[in-house]
Design a protein around this motif. Structure first.
Motif, short mmCIF file in Angstrom:
data_model
loop_
_atom_site.label_atom_id
_atom_site.label_comp_id
_atom_site.label_asym_id
_atom_site.label_seq_id
_atom_site.Cartn_x
_atom_site.Cartn_y
_atom_site.Cartn_z
N GLU A 1 0.83 -1.20 0.00
CA GLU A 1 0.00 0.00 0.00
C GLU A 1 0.87 1.25 0.00
O GLU A 1 1.94 1.27 0.61
N LEU A 2 0.37 2.29 -0.66
CA LEU A 2 0.88 3.64 -0.48
C LEU A 2 -0.25 4.47 0.12
O LEU A 2 -1.41 4.32 -0.27
N HIS A 3 0.09 5.33 1.07
CA HIS A 3 -0.92 6.11 1.78
C HIS A 3 -0.76 7.59 1.44
O HIS A 3 0.30 8.18 1.65
N VAL A 4 -1.85 8.19 0.90
CA VAL A 4 -1.84 9.59 0.49
C VAL A 4 -2.70 10.38 1.47
O VAL A 4 -3.89 10.09 1.63
N LEU A 5 -2.10 11.36 2.11
CA LEU A 5 -2.82 12.16 3.11
C LEU A 5 -3.99 12.88 2.46
O LEU A 5 -3.85 13.50 1.40
N VAL A 6 -5.16 12.81 3.10
CA VAL A 6 -6.37 13.42 2.55
C VAL A 6 -7.29 13.78 3.70
O VAL A 6 -7.17 13.25 4.81
N SER A 7 -8.21 14.70 3.45
CA SER A 7 -9.24 15.04 4.43
C SER A 7 -10.57 15.16 3.72
O SER A 7 -10.66 15.83 2.68
N THR A 8 -11.58 14.46 4.23
CA THR A 8 -12.91 14.51 3.62
C THR A 8 -13.94 14.87 4.68
O THR A 8 -13.71 14.67 5.88
N ALA A 9 -15.08 15.38 4.23
CA ALA A 9 -16.15 15.72 5.16
C ALA A 9 -16.68 14.47 5.85
O ALA A 9 -17.11 14.51 7.01
N ALA A 10 -16.67 13.34 5.15
CA ALA A 10 -17.23 12.10 5.70
C ALA A 10 -16.33 11.47 6.76
O ALA A 10 -16.81 10.89 7.73
N THR A 11 -15.02 11.54 6.55
CA THR A 11 -14.10 10.80 7.42
C THR A 11 -13.15 11.69 8.22
O THR A 11 -12.50 11.22 9.13
N GLY A 12 -13.07 12.96 7.88
CA GLY A 12 -12.04 13.80 8.49
C GLY A 12 -10.68 13.44 7.91
O GLY A 12 -10.56 13.01 6.77
N GLY B 1 -7.46 11.44 6.97
CA GLY B 1 -7.25 10.04 6.69
C GLY B 1 -6.23 9.86 5.58
O GLY B 1 -5.48 10.79 5.25
N TYR B 2 -6.23 8.67 5.00
CA TYR B 2 -5.29 8.36 3.93
C TYR B 2 -6.03 7.65 2.79
O TYR B 2 -6.84 6.74 3.04
N ARG B 3 -5.73 8.07 1.56
CA ARG B 3 -6.12 7.27 0.42
C ARG B 3 -5.21 6.04 0.36
O ARG B 3 -4.01 6.15 0.59
N VAL B 4 -5.80 4.90 0.04
CA VAL B 4 -5.04 3.65 -0.04
C VAL B 4 -4.83 3.31 -1.51
O VAL B 4 -5.78 2.99 -2.23
N ILE B 5 -3.59 3.40 -1.95
CA ILE B 5 -3.22 3.08 -3.33
C ILE B 5 -2.48 1.74 -3.32
O ILE B 5 -1.48 1.58 -2.61
N VAL B 6 -2.99 0.77 -4.09
CA VAL B 6 -2.40 -0.58 -4.06
C VAL B 6 -2.01 -1.02 -5.46
O VAL B 6 -2.64 -0.63 -6.45
N PRO B 7 -0.96 -1.85 -5.57
CA PRO B 7 -0.70 -2.54 -6.84
C PRO B 7 -1.79 -3.58 -7.06
O PRO B 7 -2.25 -4.22 -6.10
N PHE B 8 -2.20 -3.72 -8.31
CA PHE B 8 -3.29 -4.63 -8.63
C PHE B 8 -2.88 -5.46 -9.84
O PHE B 8 -2.60 -4.92 -10.91
N GLU B 9 -2.83 -6.78 -9.63
CA GLU B 9 -2.45 -7.70 -10.70
C GLU B 9 -3.71 -8.26 -11.33
O GLU B 9 -4.45 -9.02 -10.71
N THR B 10 -3.98 -7.84 -12.57
CA THR B 10 -5.21 -8.24 -13.23
C THR B 10 -5.15 -9.71 -13.65
O THR B 10 -4.07 -10.30 -13.78
N ASP B 11 -6.32 -10.27 -13.91
CA ASP B 11 -6.39 -11.65 -14.37
C ASP B 11 -5.72 -11.83 -15.73
O ASP B 11 -5.37 -12.95 -16.11
N GLU B 12 -5.55 -10.72 -16.46
CA GLU B 12 -4.89 -10.79 -17.77
C GLU B 12 -3.37 -10.65 -17.66
O GLU B 12 -2.67 -10.61 -18.66
N GLY B 13 -2.86 -10.54 -16.42
CA GLY B 13 -1.42 -10.50 -16.23
C GLY B 13 -0.81 -9.10 -16.22
O GLY B 13 0.42 -8.96 -16.28
N ARG B 14 -1.62 -8.07 -16.12
CA ARG B 14 -1.09 -6.71 -16.06
C ARG B 14 -0.99 -6.26 -14.60
O ARG B 14 -1.69 -6.79 -13.73
N ARG B 15 -0.16 -5.28 -14.37
CA ARG B 15 0.04 -4.77 -13.01
C ARG B 15 -0.17 -3.25 -13.06
O ARG B 15 0.63 -2.51 -13.64
#
Length: 227
Positions: free
Chosen positions: A73-84, A86-100
């Motif tokens: 995970e990478l965490h990006v500092l953020v502030s929203t009305a709903a959560t105050g 927090g951090y955006r969660v950015i993740v690597p994602f390996e698709t079923d087709e073999g892409r990342r």
């Protein structure tokens, strides 16, 4: 002569201010058309991940992907009305087709920063995005603490070893525990042209009123002097 100069100067100033207000009204209609097109694109039917990308043409494109997050995970500092704060969660994602690629899963409260969420297989409905969140004032990420201050897609992709592609999730199946999806909307796109137009028209009205008031005073003073 002074009265004539005052009136001419006042009329010219009012004309300039009114023209600026009208220009902002035109800009308002232009921005509203752009926002409508973006909203239409965001909510369109999703398609598979394209083989190649054009940032300008593919920004906001809805996509559906299936694959697995890796547990990184990478965490990006953020502030929203709903959560105050927090951090955006950015993740690597390996698709079923073999892409990342990268997926923005959503936001977590600051207290949920550690430990990272376990990798899992999921289906993701989201939108392609290349956020423009950095400028020369953006701090460098604190990599040791895993705190980023903007979603810098090229740098994040290099860090995670992915294609420079980000999908902002609208929905994941199954849902990721403790993560609130933060999908793309037009709410964050500035559209202040109405306020600007009101400001220019208000200044024009004030200028016209002051010119009229001063002209009346000067005319009255001239009559008293002549009398």
């Amino acid at each position: 002569m002074r009265l004539v100069l005052l009136v001419v100067s006042g009329v010219l100033a009012v004309a300039v201010l009114v023209s600026l207000g009208l220009w902002q009204v035109q800009r308002l209609h232009w921005k509203q058309e752009i926002l409508t097109r973006i909203e239409t694109r965001i909510s369109a039917d999703p398609s598979p991940l394209p083989a190649t990308f054009d940032e300008a043409a593919d920004r906001y494109r809805p996509v559906e992907i299936s694959g697995r997050s890796t547990g990184e995970e990478l965490h990006v500092l953020v502030s929203t009305a709903a959560t105050g704060a927090g951090y955006r969660v950015i993740v690597p994602f390996e698709t079923d087709e073999g892409r990342r690629i990268m997926v923005d899963l959503g936001v977590i409260p600051t207290e949920e920063k550690a430990p990272p969420r376990a990798g899992q297989h999921m289906d993701v409905l989201g939108n392609l995005h290349w956020p423009q969140e950095t400028d020369r004032f953006t701090p460098d990420p604190e990599r040791g603490r895993n705190i980023w201050f903007a979603r810098d897609v090229p740098i994040m992709a290099e860090t995670l070893g992915t294609e420079p592609v980000l999908v902002v999730a609208r929905r994941t199946e199954p849902p990721v525990p403790d993560v609130l999806a933060l999908p793309i909307t037009t709410e964050g796109i500035p559209n202040d042209h109405l306020n600007y137009a009101i400001t220019w028209f208000s200044l024009a009205a004030i200028c016209a009123g002051m010119t009229l008031l001063l002209a009346l005073r000067m005319a009255r003073g001239k009559e008293e002097t002549d009398g």
